[in-house]
Design a protein around this motif. Structure first.
Motif, PDB file in Angstrom:
ATOM      1  N   ASN A 117      29.998  36.567  40.161  1.00 37.77           N
ATOM      2  CA  ASN A 117      29.835  37.154  41.498  1.00 37.77           C
ATOM      3  C   ASN A 117      31.143  37.224  42.274  1.00 37.77           C
ATOM      4  O   ASN A 117      31.302  38.068  43.147  1.00 37.77           O
ATOM      5  CB  ASN A 117      28.796  36.373  42.302  1.00 37.77           C
ATOM      6  N   LEU A 118      32.061  36.325  41.983  1.00 39.53           N
ATOM      7  CA  LEU A 118      33.344  36.340  42.682  1.00 39.53           C
ATOM      8  C   LEU A 118      34.130  37.621  42.385  1.00 39.53           C
ATOM      9  O   LEU A 118      34.842  38.125  43.243  1.00 39.53           O
ATOM     10  CB  LEU A 118      34.180  35.112  42.299  1.00 39.53           C
ATOM     11  N   VAL A 138      32.535  28.160  43.835  1.00 36.29           N
ATOM     12  CA  VAL A 138      32.390  29.064  42.692  1.00 36.29           C
ATOM     13  C   VAL A 138      32.311  28.254  41.404  1.00 36.29           C
ATOM     14  O   VAL A 138      33.226  27.491  41.090  1.00 36.29           O
ATOM     15  CB  VAL A 138      33.573  30.057  42.619  1.00 36.29           C
ATOM     16  N   PHE A 139      31.230  28.442  40.673  1.00 40.75           N
ATOM     17  CA  PHE A 139      31.049  27.758  39.399  1.00 40.75           C
ATOM     18  C   PHE A 139      31.434  28.696  38.266  1.00 40.75           C
ATOM     19  O   PHE A 139      31.000  29.845  38.216  1.00 40.75           O
ATOM     20  CB  PHE A 139      29.595  27.297  39.233  1.00 40.75           C
ATOM     21  N   ALA A 146      38.706  34.127  33.650  1.00 40.31           N
ATOM     22  CA  ALA A 146      39.975  34.870  33.762  1.00 40.31           C
ATOM     23  C   ALA A 146      39.849  36.040  34.733  1.00 40.31           C
ATOM     24  O   ALA A 146      40.714  36.229  35.607  1.00 40.31           O
ATOM     25  CB  ALA A 146      40.414  35.371  32.383  1.00 40.31           C
ATOM     26  N   LYS A 147      38.774  36.787  34.624  1.00 40.70           N
ATOM     27  CA  LYS A 147      38.573  37.948  35.500  1.00 40.70           C
ATOM     28  C   LYS A 147      38.359  37.519  36.956  1.00 40.70           C
ATOM     29  O   LYS A 147      38.877  38.149  37.876  1.00 40.70           O
ATOM     30  CB  LYS A 147      37.382  38.766  34.996  1.00 40.70           C
ATOM     31  N   SER A 148      37.623  36.433  37.165  1.00 42.39           N
ATOM     32  CA  SER A 148      37.376  35.991  38.542  1.00 42.39           C
ATOM     33  C   SER A 148      38.646  35.447  39.195  1.00 42.39           C
ATOM     34  O   SER A 148      38.849  35.612  40.392  1.00 42.39           O
ATOM     35  CB  SER A 148      36.251  34.958  38.591  1.00 42.39           C
ATOM     36  N   LEU A 149      39.518  34.827  38.390  1.00 40.28           N
ATOM     37  CA  LEU A 149      40.780  34.307  38.938  1.00 40.28           C
ATOM     38  C   LEU A 149      41.770  35.427  39.260  1.00 40.28           C
ATOM     39  O   LEU A 149      42.747  35.202  39.974  1.00 40.28           O
ATOM     40  CB  LEU A 149      41.410  33.297  37.983  1.00 40.28           C
ATOM     41  N   PHE A 154      39.640  36.016  45.120  1.00 42.10           N
ATOM     42  CA  PHE A 154      40.364  34.790  44.756  1.00 42.10           C
ATOM     43  C   PHE A 154      41.828  34.875  45.182  1.00 42.10           C
ATOM     44  O   PHE A 154      42.384  33.903  45.676  1.00 42.10           O
ATOM     45  CB  PHE A 154      40.269  34.503  43.254  1.00 42.10           C
ATOM     46  N   ASN A 155      42.421  36.027  45.028  1.00 47.37           N
ATOM     47  CA  ASN A 155      43.841  36.175  45.352  1.00 47.37           C
ATOM     48  C   ASN A 155      44.103  36.505  46.813  1.00 47.37           C
ATOM     49  O   ASN A 155      45.254  36.495  47.243  1.00 47.37           O
ATOM     50  CB  ASN A 155      44.484  37.212  44.421  1.00 47.37           C
TER      51      ASN A 155
END
Length: 180
Positions: A117-118, A138-139, A146-149, A154-155
């Motif tokens: 979801n992130l 965020v779990f 990798a994609k969520s980070l 996130f950024n």
């Protein structure tokens, strides 16, 4: 006469919100709820069930049955409260639910989500306001870290408002269960 000044701030009650269609509720929902409670010492976690996720197809199971199943599924985990707020809030938007729960300013709110979801959180209605009003918890989910980070959220968010939790993952999803 001596005037006593109250310099003590009333401590807010820490609660978590895990929103979704819960079509159906599963052990992944239960496990991240237990972990969130333990890690952050949350008093309660609200499973805020929605009629329809705006990013997914309509649920095959009706709302009443999803709520009934989720309540049965949580078993003796009475710190989890299964709720449907859309009729009270008159909206299915997360920010409206948070505003409704925060109207008395007595809660410290943690919005709980999976890493999947992130990735698209920046597409949610008033996503920046959600982050201002609560903390994101965020779990990690299998195949999404990798994609969520690398995500816009996130950024682009103050890391004090977002915690990324790595834990022993439960490799299950509602969509997988519906295929069975």
């Amino acid at each position: 006469m001596v005037k006593l000044e109250n310099n003590f701030k009333k401590k807010k009650t820490k609660i978590g919100i895990l929103g979704g269609t819960f079509d159906p509720a599963h052990k992944g929902h239960l496990e991240i709820s237990k972990q969130a409670k333990k890690i952050l010492e949350l008093k309660n976690i609200i499973w805020a069930i929605t009629k329809k996720n705006p990013f997914k197809n309509t649920s095959k199971t009706n709302l009443k049955n999803r709520i009934k199943f989720a309540k049965k599924f949580i078993g003796k985990n009475d710190f989890i409260k299964v709720k449907f707020y859309e009729e009270k809030v008159l909206s299915n938007k997360t920010i409206d639910l948070i505003n409704y729960l925060d109207k008395d300013k007595k809660f410290e709110i943690y919005f709980i989500m999976g890493a999947d979801n992130l990735i698209n959180f920046h597409k949610w209605h008033k996503w920046k306001s959600i982050i201002k009003k609560c903390n994101l918890l965020v779990f990690d989910r299998q195949g999404y870290k990798a994609k969520s980070l690398k995500s816009v959220t996130f950024n682009g968010v103050n890391k004090k408002k977002l915690s990324f939790i790595s834990f022993k993952k439960v490799d299950i999803s509602s969509s997988q269960l519906r295929k069975i």
